[in-house]
Every structure is written in C-alpha cells, then in structure tokens.
Design a protein around this motif. Structure first.
Motif, short mmCIF file in Angstrom:
data_model
loop_
_atom_site.label_atom_id
_atom_site.label_comp_id
_atom_site.label_asym_id
_atom_site.label_seq_id
_atom_site.Cartn_x
_atom_site.Cartn_y
_atom_site.Cartn_z
N LEU A 126 0.83 -1.21 0.00
CA LEU A 126 0.00 0.00 0.00
C LEU A 126 0.86 1.26 0.00
CD1 LEU A 126 -2.64 -1.30 2.52
CD2 LEU A 126 -3.19 -0.47 0.24
N GLU A 127 1.92 1.24 0.79
CA GLU A 127 2.82 2.40 0.84
C GLU A 127 3.44 2.67 -0.53
OE1 GLU A 127 5.44 1.23 3.95
OE2 GLU A 127 4.20 2.14 5.54
N LYS A 128 3.76 1.59 -1.24
CA LYS A 128 4.33 1.73 -2.58
C LYS A 128 3.36 2.43 -3.53
CE LYS A 128 6.66 -1.04 -6.12
NZ LYS A 128 7.03 -2.43 -6.54
N GLU A 129 2.05 2.27 -3.27
CA GLU A 129 1.03 2.90 -4.11
C GLU A 129 0.60 4.27 -3.58
OE1 GLU A 129 -0.10 1.74 -7.01
OE2 GLU A 129 1.36 0.11 -6.80
N GLY A 130 1.31 4.76 -2.55
CA GLY A 130 1.03 6.09 -2.04
C GLY A 130 -0.12 6.17 -1.06
N ALA A 131 -0.41 5.09 -0.36
CA ALA A 131 -1.53 5.06 0.58
C ALA A 131 -1.32 6.06 1.71
CB ALA A 131 -1.70 3.66 1.15
N GLN A 132 -2.40 6.69 2.15
CA GLN A 132 -2.37 7.64 3.26
C GLN A 132 -3.09 7.02 4.45
OE1 GLN A 132 -0.72 10.64 3.08
NE2 GLN A 132 -0.05 9.85 1.08
N PHE A 133 -2.37 6.80 5.54
CA PHE A 133 -2.95 6.11 6.68
C PHE A 133 -3.46 7.07 7.76
CE2 PHE A 133 0.01 3.09 4.74
CZ PHE A 133 -0.82 1.98 4.60
N ASP A 134 -3.02 8.33 7.75
CA ASP A 134 -3.47 9.29 8.75
C ASP A 134 -4.96 9.55 8.59
OD1 ASP A 134 -0.95 9.49 9.73
OD2 ASP A 134 -0.44 11.35 8.66
N GLY A 135 -5.71 9.39 9.69
CA GLY A 135 -7.14 9.63 9.65
C GLY A 135 -7.94 8.52 9.02
N ALA A 136 -7.27 7.47 8.58
CA ALA A 136 -7.96 6.34 7.95
C ALA A 136 -8.18 5.23 8.97
CB ALA A 136 -7.14 5.82 6.77
N PRO A 137 -9.07 4.30 8.70
CA PRO A 137 -9.31 3.21 9.66
C PRO A 137 -8.09 2.32 9.78
CG PRO A 137 -10.50 2.82 7.60
CD PRO A 137 -9.96 4.21 7.53
N PRO A 138 -7.93 1.64 10.91
CA PRO A 138 -6.79 0.73 11.09
C PRO A 138 -6.76 -0.33 9.98
CG PRO A 138 -7.93 1.07 13.17
CD PRO A 138 -8.78 1.69 12.11
N LEU A 139 -5.56 -0.60 9.49
CA LEU A 139 -5.42 -1.52 8.37
C LEU A 139 -5.93 -2.92 8.71
CD1 LEU A 139 -4.49 -2.07 5.52
CD2 LEU A 139 -2.13 -2.27 6.36
N ALA A 140 -5.71 -3.38 9.93
CA ALA A 140 -6.18 -4.71 10.31
C ALA A 140 -7.70 -4.82 10.21
CB ALA A 140 -5.71 -5.06 11.72
N GLN A 141 -8.41 -3.70 10.47
CA GLN A 141 -9.87 -3.74 10.40
C GLN A 141 -10.36 -3.80 8.95
OE1 GLN A 141 -11.83 -0.71 12.76
NE2 GLN A 141 -10.49 -1.07 14.51
N THR A 142 -9.73 -3.06 8.07
CA THR A 142 -10.15 -3.12 6.67
C THR A 142 -9.78 -4.48 6.05
OG1 THR A 142 -8.09 -2.07 5.88
CG2 THR A 142 -9.95 -0.63 6.41
N ILE A 143 -8.64 -5.02 6.51
CA ILE A 143 -8.24 -6.36 6.08
C ILE A 143 -9.32 -7.37 6.47
CG2 ILE A 143 -6.64 -8.26 6.59
CD1 ILE A 143 -5.16 -6.39 4.86
N ALA A 144 -9.79 -7.28 7.70
CA ALA A 144 -10.80 -8.22 8.20
C ALA A 144 -12.07 -8.17 7.35
CB ALA A 144 -11.12 -7.91 9.66
N LEU A 145 -12.43 -6.98 6.89
CA LEU A 145 -13.64 -6.81 6.09
C LEU A 145 -13.51 -7.42 4.69
CD1 LEU A 145 -16.48 -5.55 5.79
CD2 LEU A 145 -15.34 -3.46 4.98
N LEU A 146 -12.32 -7.37 4.13
CA LEU A 146 -12.16 -7.70 2.71
C LEU A 146 -11.41 -8.99 2.41
CD1 LEU A 146 -11.55 -4.03 1.76
CD2 LEU A 146 -13.20 -5.46 0.57
N LYS A 147 -10.93 -9.69 3.43
CA LYS A 147 -10.05 -10.83 3.15
C LYS A 147 -10.77 -12.08 2.66
CE LYS A 147 -9.64 -12.76 7.85
NZ LYS A 147 -8.66 -13.05 8.92
N GLU A 148 -12.08 -12.14 2.84
CA GLU A 148 -12.82 -13.36 2.47
C GLU A 148 -12.62 -13.74 1.00
OE1 GLU A 148 -15.05 -15.59 4.04
OE2 GLU A 148 -14.15 -14.81 5.88
N ARG A 149 -12.56 -12.75 0.11
CA ARG A 149 -12.53 -13.06 -1.32
C ARG A 149 -11.13 -12.95 -1.93
NH1 ARG A 149 -17.99 -10.01 -3.62
NH2 ARG A 149 -19.49 -11.07 -2.27
N ALA A 150 -10.14 -12.63 -1.14
CA ALA A 150 -8.80 -12.41 -1.69
C ALA A 150 -8.04 -13.74 -1.81
CB ALA A 150 -8.02 -11.44 -0.81
N ASN A 151 -7.48 -14.00 -2.99
CA ASN A 151 -6.66 -15.20 -3.18
C ASN A 151 -5.21 -14.98 -2.78
OD1 ASN A 151 -8.73 -16.83 -4.08
ND2 ASN A 151 -8.40 -16.33 -6.23
#
Length: 471
Positions: free
Chosen positions: A338-363
């Motif tokens: 994500l950092e390589k793609e210029g992701a901005q983490f300030d003010g954003a939800p914790p990465l572990a929480q977004t991972i939990a939401l979206l990991k079901e369909r990721a290969n």
C-alpha cells in the motif's frame, strides 16, 4: 514396510546445489525429508553441495536459505558446505587408493573421447575401457611425462546393483552398465557423486528422498558406499513436477522459484500444504496443518506418477489460509504494498480492520492490498458513473441520509437500520442509494456491504465526502 517406525534413528538431508534459486521441486523434496524426520523424532540436515565452482554463487546459497526459512523448514544440523570438507574427501580418496578400491588413470580427456567414439562406431555403449585399471598380470602403459592423473573408482565388473526404492520399488542395474567413475580430478578436487557418498556416510544418513533425476546416480553411489564399508540408506526417488500442459515445470509456466511466491502474496502455510499434496496423499484430505502432515507422513503413499502443478488449486488454498490468518499479520504483509502505491494512513481506519472486512474473497495478499486501497486514498470516481448514479432524483435521499448521519450511532447495525429508514421514506430499493454512496465515499461501485464500509470510513469522512456532492 515404511509406515512402521524405523528401527534406527532417522537422519534425512536436503542437499541442494547453489546454482540458482530454490525451485518448487527442491522445496517439495526438502518438505518430505523434513516431515519424515519430524514424524519419527529424527534429524533433518541441510547440506549445500557447492563443488560446482563455475555455477555456484553466494546469492544462490542465500536464496536457498531464505526459501527454507520462509517455508519454516528448520534444519537440525548444518548448513554444511562441501567446499569446507575438501580435506575429508582427499583423505577418503587416499584411503581408497591404498586399499585398491580406486586407482590413478592417466588417460587424457581426448583419449577417453576417442575410445568412446570407437565404441559408438561399433554400436557399443560408450564408456571408459579400463586402460589404467590395475588387474593381476596386466601390464599398465607407461605414464605420460608431466600428465596429472584423475582418480577412478574401481567399480565391480560383474553382478548387479539392486535396491528397493521406497517410491519406485525394486530397481536392478548391471555393473556391466557402469564404468569406472572419476572420483577426483587432476587437481585433486573430488567429483559430485563421490562427495555425496562421503557426506551421506559421515552424516549417517538413513533415508535419501530426492528427485528421480538422480536415479542413474544411485547405483554408482551404492557401489562406492559399499566399498567404503558404509551402511546403505533407504533411497526414494520422487517423480518430477509437471506444468498444466504435461511438460516439465519451468519459467514459462509462471513462478518456479519459491521466493517468487511471497512476493506474489502467497502464505507459506498454503505453499507447504500444496506441495505436500504434490505426489503424496492421505485419503481424501486436502487441507491440513504441518503438525497433521508430520503425524501422517509416510513413504508408502508417495506417488510413482509425476505430479501436475495447478496454480488455481494453490490460489484456492491460499484464500483458505488468508481467511484463517491473523489480521495484524496480514496487515504487516500488505502495508508495504500500500505504501508503494502512495496510501495515506493518517485519519484512515486501522489496516487490520479493513483487512478483516475484505479478506474473504482475496486469493493473495496482493489482491487484498488492492482491495483495501479504497480506504487509504481520495476517491476519484469515473465521471460517467457519477452522472449515471448521482442524479437530481436521488439527491434528496442522499441529503436525508447525510442529515441522519450526523446523529446516528456509528456502528454497522445502526447504520444498516438507518439506511432502511431512508429507503422507506423515499420509496427506493437498496441499489439506488447504495451505488451512489459507494461512489461518493469509496470512489467505486464494488465494495462489501455498504453499512460495514461506512462504519470503517467513520462519520467525519463520510459526511465530508457527501458534502462535496450535495453542496
């Protein structure tokens, strides 16, 4: 036979040549050797066969060790390096010369090639003809001046070499098919087949599990080991891994280096589970832990047929293990992407929480990193999609939604209930509201359930992005 506990302490080895990366076939061999030692409380040895000075590199050695560490195939002894054992090999060669199980050969490479050409012309198998082999009553040629000899092993002339291969079954090779192998070059450096035998002898290896490209080496190694008075290990030669097209696995089939797979977002437990099933089975079990595998693994169920590599099956397994994986661990793997793609983490939800939401369909972890990017960038929806979904007809419902956002309890359940209230008040079906909300907040039409997405973005971000479209 092999499913019962061995009567002597198990000692297995993985002995790669550092002439390139750790490929999938080598990793599978290492896994089988490691698991057999683990099942019976034995010892797993890592040995680096680096006598090919022209092709061996420190980078390749490191690539092998990195691959083993990523897979978690920890060795109990080693790594041992053959180049550091030269004195031992020379000592054994000297002993064999004294005992008469080896001899000096002064035939030049050109002379050896000439004798082979004569044999080919006569329809015979090309081989060294024993010119310098000492025999009772035989007069040897005069030693050419200044020529340094090789050392050849005095292979038996009669009889057979037979071993009960734990994969292929009984194999017999006539000694007449084998010539006197060179075991030391003119400069004194030992050859591959000789070093392997001395190492297996010194390290008391009990089981040699390796690729079936080594079958032709085995009778030579058995004869040398017998000449040294060593105990023969059990040999098992595993068929190669083929691509989906039935050809030998190679770069054109995709990644064949083990360390390409973490870079592509695969988890080691998925790769281990997949490799374990390439040429071995335990009933219909497809998914299992390494603890289970070590408890089940035996040599009886190694397949005699080549295994076929299936990238889709590996991706399916990886998806299974991603769903089971700890979210913080996945976040640590995804964050650099994500950092390589210029992701901005300030003010954003914790990465572990977004991972939990979206990991079901990721290969893969890479797919997962791409999926969560919407939380760590400013939305930039396609203008045509905005015109299609954020119409004047829908804006009253969006304004109502924004007003309710200011006071609703900010959790998934309350947001879901509030969305239903807005839909009922404006006589709308879910997609007519959910699609505009996705575009406004996430910048895309495809997301998980809209209430779960809104909860993670947070009240302030959702209201600010709505305001951009409603002001």
């Amino acid at each position: 036979m092999t499913s019962t506990a061995p009567t002597t302490p198990v000692r297995t080895r993985f002995a790669p040549s550092p002439t390139g990366y750790l490929h999938l076939g080598g990793a599978r061999t290492a896994l089988f050797s490691w698991a057999y030692a683990r099942r019976f409380g034995g010892t797993f040895i890592l040995r680096i066969e680096d006598t090919d000075l022209e092709r061996s590199t420190p980078e390749a050695v490191q690539a092998i060790i990195d691959g083993m560490q990523w897979l978690g195939l920890s060795h109990d002894e080693g790594p041992f390096y053959q180049m550091k054992r030269m004195a031992r090999y020379r000592e054994v060669v000297a002993e064999m010369l004294l005992q008469g199980t080896a001899y000096h050969c002064y035939s030049s490479p050109e002379e050896v090639e000439a004798m082979r050409e004569r044999q080919r012309a006569a329809g015979e198998k090309p081989r060294y003809d024993g010119t310098w082999r000492p025999e009772r009553g035989k007069t040897l040629p005069a030693i050419p001046e200044g020529r340094k000899p090789v050392v050849r092993f005095r292979n038996p002339l009669d009889g057979d070499v037979t071993w009960d291969d734990v994969v292929k079954g009984p194999i017999t090779i006539s000694n007449r098919e084998l010539d006197d192998l060179v075991i030391a070059r003119p400069d004194g450096t030992p050859t591959y087949n000789f070093c392997v035998v001395v190492d297996d002898w010194d390290m008391k290896i009990t089981h040699v599990i390796r690729g079936d490209d080594h079958v032709n080496n085995t009778p030579r190694q058995i004869n040398i080991l017998k000449a040294l008075g060593g105990t023969l290990p059990q040999y098992g030669h595993v068929p190669m891994i083929l691509g989906a097209d039935g050809e030998k696995l190679s770069k054109r089939h995709g990644a064949v280096s083990v360390m390409d797979y973490p870079a592509q977002g695969f988890l080691p437990e998925a790769m281990l589970n997949y490799l374990a099933r390439l040429g071995w089975s335990h009933g219909d079990e497809e998914i299992f832990s390494m603890e289970q595998f070590c408890g089940w693994f035996d040599l009886d169920h190694l397949s005699k047929s080549p295994a076929q590599f299936n990238p889709e099956k590996l991706a399916w397994l990886n998806n299974h293990y991603i769903k089971l994986a700890d979210n913080e661990r996945l976040a640590a793997l995804a964050r650099p992407l994500l950092e390589k793609e210029g992701a901005q983490f300030d003010g954003a939800p914790p990465l572990a929480q977004t991972i939990a939401l979206l990991k079901e369909r990721a290969n893969t972890v890479n797919e997962l990193a791409t999926a969560v990017q919407m939380f760590y960038r400013q939305p930039a929806p396609d203008a045509a999609l905005v015109a299609q979904h954020i119409t004047d007809a829908i804006k009253p419902a969006l304004q109502d939604f924004a007003a309710r956002c200011a006071t609703v309890e900010w959790n998934k359940a309350a947001l879901g209930a509030m969305i239903k209230e807005v839909l009922a008040a404006h006589t709308l079906k879910m997609p007519l509201l959910a699609m505009p909300l996705r575009l406004i907040v996430a910048g895309q039409l495809q997301t998980p359930a809209i209430d779960a997405v809104l909860e993670l973005f947070g009240r302030d971000v959702v209201l600010a992005r709505l305001q951009n479209y409603l002001s």
